[in-house]
Write a protein that holds these residues in place. Structure first.
Motif, PDB file in Angstrom:
ATOM      1  N   UNK A  55     -58.855 -30.379  -2.474  1.00 53.54           N
ATOM      2  CA  UNK A  55     -58.787 -29.026  -1.862  1.00 53.54           C
ATOM      3  C   UNK A  55     -59.666 -29.135  -0.491  1.00 53.54           C
ATOM      4  N   UNK A  56     -60.385 -30.333  -0.512  1.00 48.28           N
ATOM      5  CA  UNK A  56     -61.085 -30.551   0.586  1.00 48.28           C
ATOM      6  C   UNK A  56     -60.436 -31.622   1.451  1.00 48.28           C
ATOM      7  N   UNK A  57     -59.071 -31.622   1.348  1.00 50.64           N
ATOM      8  CA  UNK A  57     -58.418 -32.787   1.847  1.00 50.64           C
ATOM      9  C   UNK A  57     -58.572 -33.126   3.577  1.00 50.64           C
ATOM     10  N   UNK A  58     -58.738 -32.149   4.319  1.00 50.64           N
ATOM     11  CA  UNK A  58     -59.283 -32.182   5.687  1.00 50.64           C
ATOM     12  C   UNK A  58     -60.303 -33.302   6.045  1.00 50.64           C
ATOM     13  N   UNK A  59     -61.271 -33.283   4.863  1.00 48.41           N
ATOM     14  CA  UNK A  59     -62.352 -34.166   5.205  1.00 48.41           C
ATOM     15  C   UNK A  59     -62.138 -35.578   4.661  1.00 48.41           C
ATOM     16  N   UNK A  60     -60.967 -35.935   4.335  1.00 47.24           N
ATOM     17  CA  UNK A  60     -60.863 -37.124   3.760  1.00 47.24           C
ATOM     18  C   UNK A  60     -60.049 -38.138   4.474  1.00 47.24           C
ATOM     19  N   UNK A  61     -60.175 -37.709   5.930  1.00 44.02           N
ATOM     20  CA  UNK A  61     -59.008 -38.626   6.970  1.00 44.02           C
ATOM     21  C   UNK A  61     -59.828 -39.901   7.510  1.00 44.02           C
ATOM     22  N   UNK A  62     -61.208 -39.705   7.174  1.00 44.67           N
ATOM     23  CA  UNK A  62     -62.124 -40.727   7.689  1.00 44.67           C
ATOM     24  C   UNK A  62     -63.146 -41.142   6.806  1.00 44.67           C
ATOM     25  N   UNK A  63     -64.101 -41.801   7.140  1.00 42.31           N
ATOM     26  CA  UNK A  63     -64.959 -42.323   6.309  1.00 42.31           C
ATOM     27  C   UNK A  63     -65.812 -41.037   5.548  1.00 42.31           C
ATOM     28  N   UNK A  64     -65.680 -41.328   3.958  1.00 44.70           N
ATOM     29  CA  UNK A  64     -66.401 -40.127   3.477  1.00 44.70           C
ATOM     30  C   UNK A  64     -67.278 -40.577   2.201  1.00 44.70           C
ATOM     31  N   UNK A  65     -68.275 -39.688   1.938  1.00 40.82           N
ATOM     32  CA  UNK A  65     -69.192 -40.014   0.622  1.00 40.82           C
ATOM     33  C   UNK A  65     -68.514 -39.130  -0.491  1.00 40.82           C
ATOM     34  N   UNK A  66     -68.658 -39.679  -1.588  1.00 41.04           N
ATOM     35  CA  UNK A  66     -68.198 -38.637  -2.705  1.00 41.04           C
ATOM     36  C   UNK A  66     -69.246 -38.516  -3.607  1.00 41.04           C
ATOM     37  N   UNK A  67     -69.550 -37.034  -3.870  1.00 40.89           N
ATOM     38  CA  UNK A  67     -70.783 -36.959  -5.002  1.00 40.89           C
ATOM     39  C   UNK A  67     -70.424 -35.737  -5.770  1.00 40.89           C
ATOM     40  N   UNK A  68     -70.824 -36.143  -6.995  1.00 40.41           N
ATOM     41  CA  UNK A  68     -70.874 -34.920  -8.110  1.00 40.41           C
ATOM     42  C   UNK A  68     -72.159 -33.948  -7.644  1.00 40.41           C
ATOM     43  N   UNK A  69     -71.644 -32.579  -8.016  1.00 40.39           N
ATOM     44  CA  UNK A  69     -72.773 -31.476  -7.521  1.00 40.39           C
ATOM     45  C   UNK A  69     -73.761 -31.365  -8.470  1.00 40.39           C
ATOM     46  N   UNK A  70     -73.880 -32.371  -9.635  1.00 45.01           N
ATOM     47  CA  UNK A  70     -74.910 -31.902 -10.495  1.00 45.01           C
ATOM     48  C   UNK A  70     -75.817 -33.099 -10.898  1.00 45.01           C
ATOM     49  N   UNK A  71     -75.876 -34.045  -9.572  1.00 46.23           N
ATOM     50  CA  UNK A  71     -76.810 -35.061  -9.913  1.00 46.23           C
ATOM     51  C   UNK A  71     -77.847 -35.003  -8.831  1.00 46.23           C
TER      52      UNK A  71
END
Length: 554
Positions: free
Chosen positions: A378-394
């Motif tokens: 759903x956030x595909x616009x943010x996935x074109x360059x370097x990115x961090x992935x985080x779960x929202x419950x940690x």
């Protein structure tokens, strides 16, 4: 080529030179964009921008600073220097400073000090002695180092009501003293005065300048045919901005909501374009140290938690309070502390309650029937360059994120090696996401994680506990190349695996992030693990929440 040289070339070419009045860098940039030949560093506009009369109240330094801001364009700047800020000695300093700043020309008028704006009615108006002003012109020309620097002499004889003969006498004296151009000013509502002056002008090597502020229906073409080379639209930028600001602010005060002036303001992107935000981004990318990571964080906060009921009946899990801050706010604090300022949050359950400043939001309204992979894209616009992935419950220690940001791998995940020692809380809910490594360093007593990342063989919940080397923390990083591998893989899967099981999931729509990671590994992607030892909490049950309250100090 200097700006003075540019102005000289404009003076040598056929046709008129038309310049626009400005008062700061922004108005200068707009004037450049509009296509004018040059800029007039208008004393009237600069004074008005300080909210003071145009009456020698501002110092030379203040006017020069404004002219310097305007000079940050490709256009030559002609600076309105009033009466030279004093006598001939002051003029020497004026020329030295303006020429050193790269200003193409100065214009000096024969008003006495302190001057008064030409159009102020009812003020005492006296002119300097002709010889005195001619000597100012000689001083200016004797001081300049660049032979292209232009000195314009301006007479206010018609403004003062001293008549045409006096105006011509003064103009000729200034031309004979070495002025490169002569400006004849008039406050008549028709152009007859300046046209008469031009017809009588007998110094063909000294071009004429005019400022058609009052005789406003006279065209540039008419003035040029009459003999004027330089035409100055002197004060329309500041006057139009005052009108626009007045209308906008009065509407805001009346309506009391910002949307009421949408039709009166430019989009923020227009401001960014004028001030050079794109150029700044390029410079940051080229010249800032690597300590500024330039990555975007994408936080998944869409799912509904059953293990924290009734706390999550009206509030999504990432917004649960932990000693004054929500889980999500604590994550963003750590991200910001590590230089990660761009944050995107994918919302779903109770999405209206997820409110944090300076974050972009994407919504997975199908959160109840889909899983993490759908939310991520759903956030595909943010996935074109370097990115961090985080779960929202940690929640996690800053050091874990710093270690992840330093990883050289295209795809990196953080794993907790304490799992191999049976350190996972006995009351932890559900099956953990486990990781099996290739050539793993053995954990155990006084374990120190490897400095370099090492390759992941398998990831998922179906890995037997005895074969696992750690637990996936819920943090990952993708370089631009890694992001392309991820997105290409997902788009291919949409075409080929839209139906049927997908790794440990019933379908692609129900796939977890680790299902997609395993698919990348199976396709030959190099997924690397970053070792940590404890220092993080997943908050999925009330016991997790209680433990977090006990362990977090502030």
């Amino acid at each position: 080529m200097t700006k003075a040289r540019k102005l000289r070339e404009l003076m040598a070419r056929p046709g008129p030179i038309v310049i626009i009045g400005a008062h700061n860098g922004l108005s200068a940039k707009i004037g450049e964009e509009a296509g004018f030949d040059g800029l007039w560093a208008s004393g009237f506009e600069i004074s008005a921008s300080y909210a003071v009369p145009d009456a020698n109240i501002l110092t030379m330094a203040e006017n020069l600073q404004a002219a310097k801001m305007m000079n940050n364009t490709s256009l030559p700047v002609v600076a309105d220097c009033d009466n030279g800020y004093g006598n001939a000695v002051n003029v020497v300093r004026c020329v030295e400073e303006y020429e050193a700043a790269g200003i193409a020309a100065i214009c000096m008028e024969d008003n006495i000090f302190p001057k008064r704006c030409s159009f102020y009615a009812g003020v005492k108006r006296e002119l300097a002695d002709v010889e005195e002003h001619a000597l100012k012109v000689r001083a200016a020309k004797a001081t300049q180092k660049d032979r292209d620097f232009v000195v314009i002499a301006r007479t206010e004889a018609l403004i003062a009501g001293w008549g045409m003969e006096e105006a011509l006498r003064r103009g000729r004296a200034y031309a004979d003293a070495g002025a490169d151009m002569v400006l004849i000013h008039s406050k008549s509502k028709d152009p007859d005065e300046v046209l008469s002056f031009a017809r009588a002008w007998d110094r063909p090597n000294t071009p004429l300048v005019c400022v058609p502020t009052i005789y406003r229906t006279t065209s540039v073409d008419t003035l040029h045919k009459a003999g004027f080379k330089l035409i100055i639209f002197a004060n329309h930028a500041i006057r139009s901005s005052i009108k626009a600001m007045t209308e906008t602010l009065q509407t805001l005060k009346r309506e009391m909501y910002t949307g009421s002036v949408d039709d009166k303001v430019v989009p923020l992107e227009r401001v960014y374009q004028l001030v050079g935000v794109d150029k700044m981004k390029q410079e940051e990318s080229s010249f800032l140290p690597s300590g500024s990571p330039g990555v975007t964080a994408v936080i998944l906060a869409a799912g509904q938690s059953q293990g924290l009921l009734p706390l999550t009946e009206e509030l999504p899990k990432p917004m649960l309070d932990l000693k004054g801050k929500s889980i999500l706010e604590r994550q963003i604090d750590v991200l910001n502390a590590c230089g990660v300022k761009d944050v995107a949050v994918v919302r779903g359950y109770k999405k209206e309650a997820i409110k944090v400043p300076n974050a972009r939001f994407y919504d997975n309204d199908e959160y109840a029937t889909t899983n993490e992979v759908v939310s991520l894209f759903r956030a595909s616009k943010e996935l074109s360059g370097p990115f961090l992935f985080l779960y929202g419950d940690i929640v996690f220690e800053r050091g874990h994120l710093e270690k992840l940001l330093k990883s050289p791998a295209d795809i990196s995940i953080v794993i907790d090696r304490a799992y191999a020692e049976g350190q996972r809380p006995k009351d932890a809910r559900g099956v953990p996401d486990l990781v099996a490594l290739k050539d793993a360093q053995e954990a155990g007593y006084r374990f120190v994680g490897a400095e370099a990342p090492h390759r992941v063989a398998r990831v998922g919940r179906a890995i037997p506990a005895g074969e696992a080397h750690g637990e996936f923390v819920g943090m990952a990083m993708f370089t631009a190349k890694g992001a392309r591998l991820l997105t290409d893989c997902y788009h291919q899967l949409q075409e080929s695996r839209a139906k049927g099981g997908f790794h440990e999931a019933e379908s692609l729509r129900n796939a977890t992030f680790t299902d997609l990671l395993q698919e990348l590994i199976d396709r030959g992607a190099d997924v690397q693990a970053i070792d940590v030892y404890k220092g993080w909490l997943e908050i999925d049950t009330f016991e997790d929440y209680r433990r977090a309250w006990a362990l977090i100090k502030e």
